[in-house]
Design a protein around this motif. Structure first.
Motif, PDB file in Angstrom:
ATOM      1  N   PRO A  68      -3.851   2.381  -0.658  1.00 26.71           N
ATOM      2  CA  PRO A  68      -3.653   1.432  -1.757  1.00 26.71           C
ATOM      3  C   PRO A  68      -3.311   0.040  -1.234  1.00 26.71           C
ATOM      4  O   PRO A  68      -2.883  -0.135  -0.091  1.00 26.71           O
ATOM      5  N   ILE A  69      -3.496  -0.946  -2.071  1.00 23.20           N
ATOM      6  CA  ILE A  69      -3.292  -2.356  -1.713  1.00 23.20           C
ATOM      7  C   ILE A  69      -1.935  -2.828  -2.221  1.00 23.20           C
ATOM      8  O   ILE A  69      -1.532  -2.539  -3.359  1.00 23.20           O
ATOM      9  N   ALA A  70      -1.221  -3.569  -1.370  1.00 28.56           N
ATOM     10  CA  ALA A  70      -0.018  -4.284  -1.794  1.00 28.56           C
ATOM     11  C   ALA A  70      -0.414  -5.688  -2.251  1.00 28.56           C
ATOM     12  O   ALA A  70      -1.362  -6.290  -1.730  1.00 28.56           O
ATOM     13  N   LEU A  71       0.346  -6.218  -3.217  1.00 27.51           N
ATOM     14  CA  LEU A  71      -0.031  -7.480  -3.853  1.00 27.51           C
ATOM     15  C   LEU A  71       1.165  -8.418  -3.916  1.00 27.51           C
ATOM     16  O   LEU A  71       2.285  -7.998  -4.228  1.00 27.51           O
ATOM     17  N   LYS A  72       0.923  -9.678  -3.582  1.00 25.14           N
ATOM     18  CA  LYS A  72       1.904 -10.750  -3.784  1.00 25.14           C
ATOM     19  C   LYS A  72       1.237 -11.901  -4.528  1.00 25.14           C
ATOM     20  O   LYS A  72       0.122 -12.293  -4.185  1.00 25.14           O
TER      21      LYS A  72
ATOM     22  N   PRO B 262      -8.956   0.601  -4.162  1.00 24.75           N
ATOM     23  CA  PRO B 262      -7.539   0.685  -3.782  1.00 24.75           C
ATOM     24  C   PRO B 262      -6.613  -0.131  -4.671  1.00 24.75           C
ATOM     25  O   PRO B 262      -5.400  -0.005  -4.577  1.00 24.75           O
ATOM     26  N   LEU B 263      -7.176  -0.991  -5.525  1.00 21.16           N
ATOM     27  CA  LEU B 263      -6.402  -1.734  -6.518  1.00 21.16           C
ATOM     28  C   LEU B 263      -7.174  -1.689  -7.823  1.00 21.16           C
ATOM     29  O   LEU B 263      -8.357  -2.024  -7.864  1.00 21.16           O
TER      30      LEU B 263
ATOM     31  N   ASN C   1       1.642  10.568  -2.861  1.00 25.25           N
ATOM     32  CA  ASN C   1       2.049  10.302  -1.482  1.00 25.25           C
ATOM     33  C   ASN C   1       1.203   9.181  -0.842  1.00 25.25           C
ATOM     34  O   ASN C   1       0.802   9.276   0.318  1.00 25.25           O
ATOM     35  N   GLY C   2       0.909   8.164  -1.626  1.00 23.40           N
ATOM     36  CA  GLY C   2       0.140   7.030  -1.116  1.00 23.40           C
ATOM     37  C   GLY C   2      -1.350   7.207  -1.156  1.00 23.40           C
ATOM     38  O   GLY C   2      -2.090   6.272  -0.833  1.00 23.40           O
ATOM     39  N   ASN C   3      -1.840   8.371  -1.568  1.00 28.60           N
ATOM     40  CA  ASN C   3      -3.281   8.620  -1.616  1.00 28.60           C
ATOM     41  C   ASN C   3      -3.813   8.349  -3.026  1.00 28.60           C
ATOM     42  O   ASN C   3      -4.219   9.254  -3.749  1.00 28.60           O
ATOM     43  N   GLY C   4      -3.813   7.086  -3.406  1.00 29.78           N
ATOM     44  CA  GLY C   4      -4.276   6.680  -4.722  1.00 29.78           C
ATOM     45  C   GLY C   4      -4.142   5.179  -4.847  1.00 29.78           C
ATOM     46  O   GLY C   4      -3.496   4.516  -4.028  1.00 29.78           O
ATOM     47  N   PRO C   5      -4.728   4.602  -5.860  1.00 30.69           N
ATOM     48  CA  PRO C   5      -4.742   3.142  -5.971  1.00 30.69           C
ATOM     49  C   PRO C   5      -3.424   2.576  -6.483  1.00 30.69           C
ATOM     50  O   PRO C   5      -2.610   3.274  -7.100  1.00 30.69           O
ATOM     51  N   THR C   6      -3.223   1.300  -6.218  1.00 28.17           N
ATOM     52  CA  THR C   6      -2.224   0.513  -6.920  1.00 28.17           C
ATOM     53  C   THR C   6      -2.810   0.163  -8.284  1.00 28.17           C
ATOM     54  O   THR C   6      -3.952  -0.287  -8.374  1.00 28.17           O
TER      55      THR C   6
END
Length: 755
Positions: free
Chosen positions: A9-13, A180-181, A212-217
């Protein structure tokens, strides 16, 4: 939920984000977003809430491709390819391919079944997958959204689904590429409480935080307050500003303790029902123009940042996209019975208008005015039919085009897929109906040929195809009747020969005249179709504006077509001479009148009627230039409406990435040079035509009368001489001395044309 694919998944700012619209001589600038700052952890399920008009949709659009006025959108995908956050708008094409976005508008074609729509989207966006793999992926995604694999709704036309079902199918389309987003604009709108709860639970379970992190934001805009507790994070936006972000509990407590001054202490009801308390907070924070500071607020000076590393997408095949888009557009139009029938019927109706001219109007007469006016009427009707029937083909689905363009759709492949079908149905079939009604033999034969093809394909599709065998008899009969109704105008055009326009038998036989005239009309109609596509591309989804603009375009063509007949004043003639080459109707008139050899007998010979092989070929080349040039301009117009990059960068990308642009420019230069050369040589021969008062007729230059010519001169002369100068009609004056005294080389003489 089925097992999810492995991805990060993607982190966003979002930092210092401003979106300002308007400004200029007639409006003040308005700040739609002001100083927005927040961050989202990878895999979180985030709700963006706020009153109507607060700026939530504007925020999402800035996150997916509508470049903001100021600020940064930073993305980080921990897959080993990045060491730090990267700016979205440094590589917008790459990051848009990583983001799934479901807007409020439906992004599936309403005329396709759900399976057809999802299959074509999968084929476009998953170039390395087989149809079997794409089909399996569709099955997995729709099961995760609460549909059975054999759900009958999957074989329904999308427009017949409820709004909630359509929204879930839109989400399914975005999930095909495992983004991922994922951004969703009001996915729960118009759902009943149970369906709303089920969808929010499905989206929560889909997110990376639940796997457990295996999916999109996932970020979604929602007005659904009863299920907002599913969100890991809530962002509250009001009046273009971000008020608070955090957990649902933290946001609620802050808003409840910081109500606007106009809300009294009793604004929040004393109840344990969380939904009612949220609703009261929304009412207090609803966007009010009397508190709005949008008109007066300006952003601080913009800061500069180092650019991110360049990222590019793997190249996709133009021909692969063209094949898929053509298949989809064929299905779209095949399911649009009313649209196809209306197009063919327009050719039938236009054909009746041509019956006002007598059947012998194209034969030699004392005055060529009636013949010329009839040719103008032919071309104007064809231009109107072509441009009007295509002027909404892009605008009516512009929101779908822009959405797919953000995922890598090639504008040229998109436009050509439409142009091929429309040129076939409008430019050839409808034009054949128009000509057949006036008795043109070639058009009549073509009309009955197209009728037989439609009936053959319709019969096979309705009765013998694999899909047809699974249908009940009533539906199979209905499909067959629909094909027969579509083909009916073609059959009637063949059978109802209300008039038989007589074609001249001199200097060419009627068969040649018919072929030349029909082919010119087809090219003119196709040029008009592409002109309608250009109009549709210019207006950015505004159908009303498309209709207004196409009327202006048609009037322009009508004026320039009639100017050939009526404008003789030198001061105006020069202006029209410069404008006429930009009109498809003008070239259609010139080609048809030349094919009819009006030049051989009409008084006051005009070059637009000059009937040489070279001039007719030049007309065809100029019509092809209109087609290619207008199509290229349509692509440019669509590219300039992309909101994720600057104009300079757009032009740079087109020059670097699309070799077809160079090919188009080279083809246009070549066609223009050929057309100019053929036209110029024909004009030279036209200028040598003179009226012989002694004989009482026109004399035309004939290269065959020259004693010494090389191969090149002979070829040019053959292409450039008028058909009026045919060898079998050659006559000479007996007095050769008088001929010599004219200071003109020996010429051939036909027909006593009127000077």
């Amino acid at each position: 939920m089925s097992a999810m694919p492995t991805f990060t998944p993607i982190a966003l700012k979002v930092e210092d984000l401003w979106v300002i619209k308007g400004g200029g001589p007639f409006s003040k600038p308005s700040s739609l977003l002001q100083d927005i700052n927040f961050s989202v952890r990878p895999g979180d399920f985030v709700g963006v809430v706020g009153p109507n008009g607060a700026g939530k949709t504007t925020l999402f659009r800035a996150l997916v491709g509508e470049k903001p006025t100021q600020g940064r959108i930073l993305l980080y995908k921990d897959d080993g390819s990045q060491t730090d956050f990267e700016e979205f708008y440094d590589n917008p094409e790459y990051w848009m391919s990583q983001i799934g976005y479901v807007p409020v508008d439906n992004i599936l074609h309403g005329e396709l079944t759900v399976r057809q729509a999802l299959m074509h989207i999968g084929q476009l966006r998953l170039p390395g997958r087989s149809n079997a793999e794409i089909f399996a992926k569709i099955q997995t995604v729709i099961e995760g959204l609460g549909f059975d694999r054999d759900d009958s709704r999957l074989d329904q036309v999308t427009d017949t689904l409820s709004s909630g079902e359509r929204k879930r199918m839109n989400i399914a389309a975005e999930l095909l590429t495992d983004p991922p987003l994922l951004l969703l604009d009001e996915p729960t709108s118009n759902l009943d409480p149970n369906a709303e709860r089920d969808l929010m639970d499905s989206l929560k379970n889909l997110s990376g935080a639940s796997n457990n992190g295996n999916g999109p934001t996932i970020l979604l805009i929602t007005h659904t307050l009863s299920t907002i507790d599913r969100c890991d994070q809530v962002i509250f936006v009001e009046n273009s500003k971000l008020i608070i972000e955090g957990s649902e509990k933290r946001v609620f407590q802050f808003l409840e303790s910081s109500l606007p001054a106009e809300c009294g202490p009793d604004a929040i009801p004393d109840t344990e029902i969380q939904f009612e308390r949220w609703a009261a907070i929304f009412d207090c924070y609803r966007t009010r123009e009397e508190r709005s500071q949008r008109q007066s607020t300006s952003p601080p000076p913009a800061r500069t940042y180092p650019a991110s590393i360049h990222r590019s997408l793997p190249p996709d095949s133009f021909w692969r996209q063209f094949r898929i888009l053509s298949s989809r557009y064929f299905l779209l139009r095949l399911n649009d019975f009313n649209g196809i029938f209306a197009i063919l019927l327009s050719g039938f109706i236009a054909g009746f208008l041509l019956l006002v001219a007598p059947d012998n109007v194209f034969l030699e007469a004392d005055d060529a005015t009636a013949a010329r006016q009839t040719v103008v009427l032919y071309t104007i009707l064809v231009v109107i039919m072509g441009a009007f029937n295509s002027h909404r083909e892009v605008s009516k689905e512009f929101h779908i085009y822009i959405h797919e363009r953000a995922k890598g759709l090639k504008p040229l492949a998109y436009l050509i897929s439409k142009a091929v079908w429309l040129s076939t149905v409008i430019g050839i079939a409808a034009t054949a109906i128009l000509l057949a009604l006036t008795g043109m033999p070639m058009a009549r034969n073509l009309a009955i040929g197209i009728f037989l093809v439609i009936m053959g394909l319709g019969t096979w599709t309705a009765l013998f195809s694999q899909v047809a065998r699974s249908l009940p008899p009533t539906q199979r009969t209905f499909r067959l009747l629909r094909a027969a109704l579509i083909a009916l105008p073609l059959l009637l055009a063949f059978l109802i020969q209300l008039q038989n326009k007589q074609l001249p038998d001199f200097p060419m036989n009627p068969v040649k005249v018919d072929i030349l005239m029909t082919f010119t009309m087809f090219l003119t109609a196709i040029a008009a179709v592409i002109l309608g596509i250009l109009v549709s591309s210019v207006v950015a989804g505004n159908n009303d504006r498309a209709t207004q603009l196409v009327i202006v375009v048609i009037i322009f063509n009508v004026i320039l077509a009639f100017s050939v007949l009526n404008v003789v004043a030198p001061e105006f003639r020069l202006m029209f001479d410069r404008l006429e080459p930009f009109s498809a109707a003008y070239w259609g008139y010139s080609g048809v009148s030349s094919s009819l050899s009006i030049y051989c007998w009409a008084g006051q010979p005009r070059f637009e009627n000059y009937n040489s092989i070279g001039n007719i070929l030049a007309v065809w080349l100029y019509l092809i230039i209109h087609i290619v040039g207008t199509l290229a301009l349509s692509v440019l117009v669509l590219r300039l409406q992309e909101t994720w990059t600057t104009r300079t960068r757009q032009f740079g990308q087109m020059l670097r990435e699309e070799a077809v642009n160079y090919a188009t420019v080279a083809a246009l230069v070549l066609l223009v040079s050929w057309g100019w050369f053929l036209s110029a040589q024909s004009n030279n021969y036209f200028e040598l035509t003179f009226f012989d008062r002694l004989f009482g007729g026109n004399r035309y230059v004939d290269i065959e009368t020259y004693a010494e010519t090389n191969t090149g001169q002979y070829l040019i002369g053959t292409l450039s001489r008028s058909f009026c100068a045919v060898p079998e009609q050659r006559q000479f004056l007996d007095d050769t001395d008088e001929l010599a005294s004219t200071n003109v080389q020996p010429v051939s003489l036909i027909h006593r044309g009127r000077g």
